[in-house]
Design an enzyme around this catalytic site. Sequence first.
Site, PDB file in Angstrom:
ATOM      1  N   GLN A   1      24.793  30.638  16.665  1.00 21.60           N
ATOM      2  CA  GLN A   1      23.128  31.366  16.506  1.00 21.60           C
ATOM      3  C   GLN A   1      22.241  30.060  16.212  1.00 21.60           C
ATOM      4  O   GLN A   1      22.646  29.232  15.335  1.00 21.60           O
ATOM      5  CB  GLN A   1      23.040  32.566  16.175  1.00 21.60           C
ATOM      6  CG  GLN A   1      23.593  33.749  16.388  1.00 21.60           C
ATOM      7  CD  GLN A   1      23.096  35.042  15.642  1.00 21.60           C
ATOM      8  OE1 GLN A   1      23.936  35.436  15.103  1.00 21.60           O
ATOM      9  NE2 GLN A   1      22.075  35.289  16.126  1.00 21.60           N
TER      10      GLN A   1
ATOM     11  N   ASP B   1      27.113  34.363  18.567  1.00 19.06           N
ATOM     12  CA  ASP B   1      28.578  34.733  18.216  1.00 19.06           C
ATOM     13  C   ASP B   1      28.826  36.035  17.516  1.00 19.06           C
ATOM     14  O   ASP B   1      29.632  36.803  17.704  1.00 19.06           O
ATOM     15  CB  ASP B   1      29.265  33.847  17.517  1.00 19.06           C
ATOM     16  CG  ASP B   1      28.325  33.285  16.189  1.00 19.06           C
ATOM     17  OD1 ASP B   1      27.587  33.745  15.970  1.00 19.06           O
ATOM     18  OD2 ASP B   1      28.865  32.194  15.655  1.00 19.06           O
TER      19      ASP B   1
HETATM   20  O1  LIG Z   1      23.615  31.722  11.323  1.00 15.11           O
HETATM   21  C1  LIG Z   1      24.493  32.524  11.725  1.00 15.11           C
HETATM   22  C2  LIG Z   1      24.374  33.936  12.115  1.00 15.11           C
HETATM   23  O2  LIG Z   1      22.936  34.279  11.552  1.00 15.11           O
HETATM   24  C3  LIG Z   1      26.044  32.163  11.943  1.00 15.11           C
HETATM   25  O3  LIG Z   1      26.774  33.231  11.919  1.00 15.11           O
HETATM   26  C4  LIG Z   1      26.059  31.151  13.226  1.00 15.11           C
HETATM   27  O4  LIG Z   1      26.075  32.050  14.314  1.00 15.11           O
HETATM   28  C5  LIG Z   1      27.202  30.298  13.118  1.00 15.11           C
HETATM   29  O5  LIG Z   1      28.584  31.284  13.177  1.00 15.11           O
HETATM   30  P1  LIG Z   1      30.154  30.987  13.130  1.00 15.11           P
HETATM   31  O6  LIG Z   1      30.240  29.395  14.039  1.00 15.11           O
HETATM   32  O7  LIG Z   1      30.456  30.470  11.538  1.00 15.11           O
HETATM   33  O8  LIG Z   1      30.826  31.846  13.439  1.00 15.11           O
END
Ligand SMILES: O=C(CO)[C@@H](O)[C@H](O)COP(=O)(O)O
Length: 476
Positions: free
Chosen positions: A75, A238
């Site tokens: 995100q 995600d």
């Molecule tokens: O910043 C957030 C949610 O707000 C993170 O969850 C990102 O979406 C990255 O996710 P991963 O790559 O660690 O799954």
Amino acid sequence: MSAARTLVAGVDTSTQACKVVIRDATTGELVRSGRAAHPDGTAVPPAAWEAAFTAAAEEAGGLDDVAALAVGGQQHGMVCLDADGTVVRDALLWNDVRSAGAAADLITELGGGDEAAGRQAWADAVGVVPVASFTGTKLRWLADAEPDNADRTAAVCLPHDWLTWRLSADRRLDTLATDRGDASGTAYWSARTGEYRFDLLELAMRGRRPAVPRVAGPAEQVGVLAGTGALLGPGTGDNAAAALGLAARPGDVIVSIGTSGVVSAVTTTAVADVTGTVAGFADATGNHLPLVATLNAARVLDAAATMLGVDHATLSDLALSAPSGADGLVLVPYLEGERTPNLPDATGALHGLTLRTATPAHLARAAVEGLLCGLADGIEAVVAQGVSVERVLLIGGAARSAAVQQLAPGIFGRPVLVPPPGEYVADGAARQAAWTLSGDAEPPAWDQPGLQAFEAAPATGVRERYAEVRGRTDGQ
Ligand SMILES: O=C(CO)[C@@H](O)[C@H](O)COP(=O)(O)O
Ligand SMILES: Nc1ncnc2c1ncn2[C@@H]1O[C@H](COP(=O)(O)OP(=O)(O)O)[C@@H](O)[C@H]1O
């Protein structure tokens, strides 16, 4: 001879890697999968995501026989495009903290000079209080630090929006699309009203107003895959994709230990937490996904394993061999600064070193406990927003750690359910693709994986000791 089955593809363009799963559209059965690494760093050329996608799709046996595809992704990342659709600069990722000052400025400005009023105004407007992770704060950083790049930015989108658009047969800027789940992480789209706040986008960009993606409905087709004509679903962030992949329902709390540590819950109403701890995001089905995210999660264990010169299995064994509370050794795991609590410049701290605690086992235990204590705080913050917890589901790369599985229930004070290791973000994207393909009112009812239950007696005193040390060091 049996009839050919219909296949769908789900993609997770995450922080560390791109993962592709190909599943049976009707049953959800996993047919093929592939994976390719992303570059390290918090500023990344988006072309690297496309290259990783191509490699992962190839490893998954290609997409020629796939009828629909959707992309879930990390995100908040800021992807700036010029009028020709060319990337203006490297994307700043969710874990890039250079916009921390911009976040503080935006809060005060919206509050007319008053920080508390600003927090309230942001929570009311878009359900989040700015921190460095959110796209809007990165745009303010861009406007101030790189005004020429800000001037060139004709459109701004998120990693999953961009990859979907690059895969599409029609790459005109006005075909850019996103969904509620990812739009809610920008800080200029409201999950409560379902509308962009262009005034806040302009505030961030100091008066500039780049185009933003259309926010498609949960299973709306947003294009076709170049080369094959497969339908493209809208994709999502995600965390929303993981909730869809797990068919999470109200009462479920998902704890994801990937690059980020995330606690999220599906709710039917929007959340607006003026403290900013819980972000009032949307999910991928039309509901909401209040969420707490930390910057430091699986990589805390990676770092501990590196420090000890062991692999993850040995780190886990070591952690399980040490006593609860590691005899007072506490690791405050702010290795990349921290977002929750909002301490972007913090560093990690190790407190309670004595001759007794200076052992690999104590350090391993402190790393696992420090990681889990931060997530336990996240569960409490979500509960404080009125979310009821019936089940806690543990996913993400570090959920494979036996120590994490066995220690989490004691530190969370609740039983924990662990699905088999899998790519739940990519699975959620695949389920969305199947939903787009079916055109049904609901996503397909795919079989859900069996869940392994873990229970433990409460880890008495561990969270209290962690809170004491965290308060003393503030990670600074
Ligand atoms: O910043 C957030 C949610 O707000 C993170 O969850 C990102 O979406 C990255 O996710 P991963 O790559 O660690 O799954
Ligand atoms: N058995 C394990 N124990 C602890 N950590 C693990 C284990 N297996 C993988 N990881 C870690 O999980 C992380 C990747 O998790 P993942 O959820 O795929 O992350 P992301 O979606 O953010 O790219 C890596 O940091 C990796 O080292």
